[in-house]
Scaffold this active site. Structure first.
Site, PDB file in Angstrom:
ATOM      1  N   HIS A 644      -4.635  -2.647   0.565  1.00  0.00           N
ATOM      2  CA  HIS A 644      -4.104  -2.480  -0.326  1.00  0.00           C
ATOM      3  C   HIS A 644      -2.502  -2.410  -0.776  1.00  0.00           C
ATOM      4  O   HIS A 644      -1.974  -2.154   0.071  1.00  0.00           O
ATOM      5  CB  HIS A 644      -4.638  -2.146  -1.895  1.00  0.00           C
ATOM      6  CG  HIS A 644      -4.005  -0.040  -1.447  1.00  0.00           C
ATOM      7  ND1 HIS A 644      -5.018   0.493  -0.838  1.00  0.00           N
ATOM      8  CD2 HIS A 644      -3.652   0.390  -1.823  1.00  0.00           C
ATOM      9  CE1 HIS A 644      -4.393   1.365  -0.677  1.00  0.00           C
ATOM     10  NE2 HIS A 644      -3.739   1.910  -1.453  1.00  0.00           N
ATOM     11  N   ASP A 646       0.173  -1.294  -3.922  1.00  0.00           N
ATOM     12  CA  ASP A 646       1.055  -0.528  -4.358  1.00  0.00           C
ATOM     13  C   ASP A 646       1.523  -0.909  -5.275  1.00  0.00           C
ATOM     14  O   ASP A 646       2.628  -2.159  -5.812  1.00  0.00           O
ATOM     15  CB  ASP A 646       1.628   0.811  -4.246  1.00  0.00           C
ATOM     16  CG  ASP A 646       0.876   1.207  -3.383  1.00  0.00           C
ATOM     17  OD1 ASP A 646      -1.025   1.893  -3.213  1.00  0.00           O
ATOM     18  OD2 ASP A 646       0.786   1.943  -2.170  1.00  0.00           O
ATOM     19  N   HIS A 696      -1.259  -1.774   3.459  1.00  0.00           N
ATOM     20  CA  HIS A 696      -1.928  -0.272   3.736  1.00  0.00           C
ATOM     21  C   HIS A 696      -3.539  -0.214   3.742  1.00  0.00           C
ATOM     22  O   HIS A 696      -3.881  -0.433   2.365  1.00  0.00           O
ATOM     23  CB  HIS A 696      -1.123   0.411   3.486  1.00  0.00           C
ATOM     24  CG  HIS A 696      -0.504   0.600   2.397  1.00  0.00           C
ATOM     25  ND1 HIS A 696      -0.370   0.012   1.282  1.00  0.00           N
ATOM     26  CD2 HIS A 696      -1.447   2.557   1.311  1.00  0.00           C
ATOM     27  CE1 HIS A 696      -0.155   0.812  -0.022  1.00  0.00           C
ATOM     28  NE2 HIS A 696      -0.659   2.298   0.172  1.00  0.00           N
ATOM     29  N   ARG A 706     -10.290  16.012   3.046  1.00  0.00           N
ATOM     30  CA  ARG A 706      -8.512  15.730   2.910  1.00  0.00           C
ATOM     31  C   ARG A 706      -7.843  15.913   1.691  1.00  0.00           C
ATOM     32  O   ARG A 706      -8.794  14.993   0.763  1.00  0.00           O
ATOM     33  CB  ARG A 706      -8.524  14.013   4.090  1.00  0.00           C
ATOM     34  CG  ARG A 706      -6.784  13.654   4.014  1.00  0.00           C
ATOM     35  CD  ARG A 706      -6.115  12.447   4.520  1.00  0.00           C
ATOM     36  NE  ARG A 706      -5.481  12.377   4.369  1.00  0.00           N
ATOM     37  CZ  ARG A 706      -4.690  11.123   4.720  1.00  0.00           C
ATOM     38  NH1 ARG A 706      -5.698   9.893   4.122  1.00  0.00           N
ATOM     39  NH2 ARG A 706      -3.958  10.652   4.654  1.00  0.00           N
TER      40      ARG A 706
END
Ligand code: UDP
Length: 715
Positions: A644, A646, A696, A706
């Site tokens: 995607h 940002d 990314h 995480r």
């Protein structure tokens, strides 16, 4: 032969003997005595060690002084060529020596000269009997200082019987107003403050002046430089403030000259022979960064087996911190005494007990510390001990603010007033040792002075503990110095500290920025800002910096897990303006937990400078970000994020835990460059452009959880 000899004497310059009455050796007296020594004046002290019978001095009294003079001056009455100069000593300082005094005295053409002032006391009805004076002159007699020939002085003090409790000023006034006696003894008043300056009602007419390494007082009304400066009556705090400068104490060209007087030399003292100290800590309110406070106490550079620990805390909120502290110091100090909230002991009492504890232990020093005091310089205790003063405090202030732990002056009600030099002291424009009327937060008190300070914290039950203490010290004429000779630490801002969260300090970036930074910012953060440092670039135009501490990561994750309202990772998202998220994650937004403002501040203060360093020419201050959120990746929840862009000019991504330990897999891949960051470092942030080039994806987390913190900056 005898006659010839004495005639010869009286033609030559007279001798000068300074005499005073002092029943106790307090700091006022010590300061006075030092000034006589500095100017080489011969001094005789009468009454030392005896009980004072002259009253409280707040009303009439002081006859005791006259009687002590009568008793002691008889021995000098036949010395023709001797001048006796009597002065009070708890509140008086000399600014010059014998030659100057004799010169000025000679000009009076008199046998006895008295100090003068503008107000008449204690009997106002005597005003009419006083000789008139010129407009700028002082008309009325003050008994705090006089000078004259030994014979006349003795005749004067022994002229009439006087009770110890009766008033000395009235006694001398009646003599002066008796024309016959005035003429017989050639009495005059020092109406122009040539020799004596009384400061009561006269503060506005004097200024401190400097001439190289000399300081002196100048009277702008009379144009004179008086030599015996007297803080009579209620102006004592202001007198002591002025005394910081007088007798060359501090001058513009030399700085503090009295700072190195009477130092204690500890250089060759072995640890085993160091003075004993009781460190008494007081946690009387919920205080941010208390862990650091305790930690810094244990880091003081001083042999621990010479320190006894005393701790009073009155807020349950800090039970955990106290417990941890006590575990940390177990066995390190000879004794530890803790008074906890369940003991129900108020602050005043607890503080009085600390004094008792120190006296009982025969300690050499008591160091009192309030929880708001962050001692960042471990030499503090040594430095203060070496300075060798009754009571001394390091200057501490709220960083960047004028709020400090001392008052330069008192108002009429005994509360804070700004002194003329307050700003210079808090801003270190003037550096030295400053005798002030109020100090708090951190005080080192000499053990030998403690018996005078018993119950000081309840001395005046109408006042706060620390104000009551300082009032008692002032009553005992024990000086309280604040030193700004070094930087030893600062005060945290604790008022209204919000304790409703799990890790409350995380929220405290505005009030306590310095402590926030030292707990939460990565220790190597500023390295990236140095000029010739190469910033790591793991993928094209993706920069990597250490930014937050391990503690930050742990507390931040714990805080958000404690909040617990993770989004479902669905496209429909009621938290967003449009209600729809194209690439949803399991996350919590900062505005949900009340950290939005803090986070934006963090972006402006810590992230923006890094951005400006790597993406040069782009300035946006303050940075703006609507989307600030922590993301959680888990194999059984949302393990990854598809490729995607940002909605940002640049994005930051901070790793909050450790790959390979806290989780397996994970990482970020930049599709266009086929470049991945698979080993993110906890506390490190990477930064990349948001659109067009840096398409990314979040790589799959295969085990564990995480956590990353994301901001879309300047959308
Ligand atoms: N004095 C003393 N013992 C006392 C109180 C006063 O020896 O307990 C002496 C000392 O010299 C002091 C002087 O009396 O300076 C006058 O007292 P104080 O300074 O309190 O009076 P003020 O100058 O305010 O009238």
């Amino acid at each position: 032969v005898h006659v010839a000899c004495s005639a010869e004497h009286s033609n030559s310059r007279p001798e000068l003997l300074v005499v005073t009455v002092a029943t106790k050796e307090n700091d006022g007296f010590r300061q006075f005595k030092r000034s006589t020594e500095k100017y080489g004046l011969d001094l005789k002290v009468f009454g030392m060690g005896i009980e004072w019978r002259g009253g409280t001095m707040e009303t009439i009294g002081g006859g005791h002084k006259v009687n002590l003079l009568k008793e002691n001056l008889e021995a000098y009455k036949n010395k023709d060529n001797l001048l006796i100069m009597f002065v009070d000593s708890y509140d008086l300082i000399f600014t010059d020596g014998k030659d100057a005094i004799l010169d000025k005295f000679a000009k009076f053409d008199s046998r006895v000269v008295f100090a003068a002032e503008d107000t008449i006391w204690p009997d106002k009805s005597l005003e009419k009997k006083y000789p008139q004076v010129k407009e700028n002159e002082k008309r009325f007699l003050n008994s705090g200082g006089f000078i004259g020939y030994a014979r006349e002085i003795y005749e004067m003090v022994s002229y009439q019987a006087l009770g110890d409790q009766e008033d000395d000023q009235l006694y001398y006034t009646q003599i002066f107003l008796n024309r016959a006696l005035r003429h017989e003894w050639k009495m005059k008043l020092d109406t122009r403050a040539e020799i004596f300056q009384n400061l009561n009602f006269a503060l506005g007419e004097v200024v401190i002046k400097y001439k190289g390494s000399y300081s002196y007082l100048y009277n702008i009304r009379t144009g004179t430089s008086p030599i015996a400066v007297h803080g009579n009556g209620p102006v004592k705090p202001e007198f002591y403030r002025i005394s910081n400068y007088l007798a060359d104490g501090w001058t513009t060209s030399t700085g503090c000259q009295t700072c190195n007087d009477d130092l204690l030399d500890l250089t060759d003292v072995k640890d085993a022979d160091m003075p004993t100290v009781v460190i008494a800590m007081f946690v009387e309110m919920a205080t941010p960064f208390l862990r650091e406070f305790f930690d810094r106490v244990t880091k003081l550079d001083y042999p621990k087996d010479k320190i006894d620990i005393y701790l009073h805390y009155s807020v349950d909120y800090h039970s955990k911190d106290v417990k941890k502290f006590l575990e940390d110091i177990e066995g390190l100090y000879p004794s530890t005494r803790v008074i906890s909230p369940s003991d129900n002991v108020g602050e005043q009492m607890a503080r009085n007990w600390a004094i008792e504890e120190c006296i009982k232990k025969n300690c050499q020093y008591l160091l009192t510390l309030e929880s708001v005091a962050q001692i960042t310089n471990p030499t503090l205790l040594r430095d203060l001990i070496i300075q060798n003063r009754s009571i001394i405090a390091p200057l501490l202030k709220r960083p960047g603010k004028l709020w400090s732990n001392f008052w330069g002056a008192l108002n009429r009600d005994g509360y804070y007033a700004r002194s003329e030099d307050y700003m210079d002291i808090v801003e270190y424009t003037k550096v030295g040792l400053w005798n002030v009327p109020f100090v708090a937060s951190v005080l080192l008190i000499q053990g030998q002075r403690l018996p005078l300070l018993r119950d000081a914290y309840t001395n005046n039950p109408d006042l706060d503990a620390d104000m009551s203490f300082c009032e008692k010290a002032r009553q005992e004429v024990l000086f309280m110095y604040v030193s700004n000779r070094k930087y030893w630490g600062h005060l945290v801002y604790a008022d209204g500290f919000d304790t409703s969260h799990l890790h409350n300090e995380l929220f405290d970036i505005f009030n306590n920025r310095l402590d926030w930074e030292s707990r939460y910012i990565h220790e190597n953060y500023s390295t990236s800002l140095q000029e010739d440092v190469k910033i790591e670039m793991p993928c094209p135009d993706v920069y990597w910096f250490p930014i937050v501490s391990d503690t930050f990561c742990d507390e931040f994750v714990a805080e958000l897990e404690n909040y617990g309202q993770w989004s479902g990772g669905k496209n429909e998202d009621p938290r967003l303006a449009g209600g729809y998220e194209n690439v949803p994650t399991v996350d919590i937004h900062m505005n949900q937990v009340g950290l939005e403002k803090q986070w934006l501040h963090f972006l402006g203060e810590f992230v923006r400078p890094l951005q400006e360093k790597v993406f040069t020419g782009y300035f946006h201050d303050p940075p703006n970000a609507i989307m600030n959120f922590i993301v959680r990746y888990r194999p059984d929840e949302q393990p990854l994020l598809r490729p995607h862009h940002d909605a940002s000019t640049y994005t930051i991504n901070i790793a909050l835990n450790r790959p390979g330990i806290d989780f397996q897999g994970g990482g970020c891949r930049f599709v266009r460059y086929n470049c991945s960051i698979t080993a993110p470092k906890k506390g490190w942030m990477f930064m990349h452009p948001g659109r067009l080039t840096h398409y990314h994806e979040g790589l799959r987390t295969t085990e564990g959880t995480r956590y990353i913190m994301i901001s879309f900056v300047d959308p």
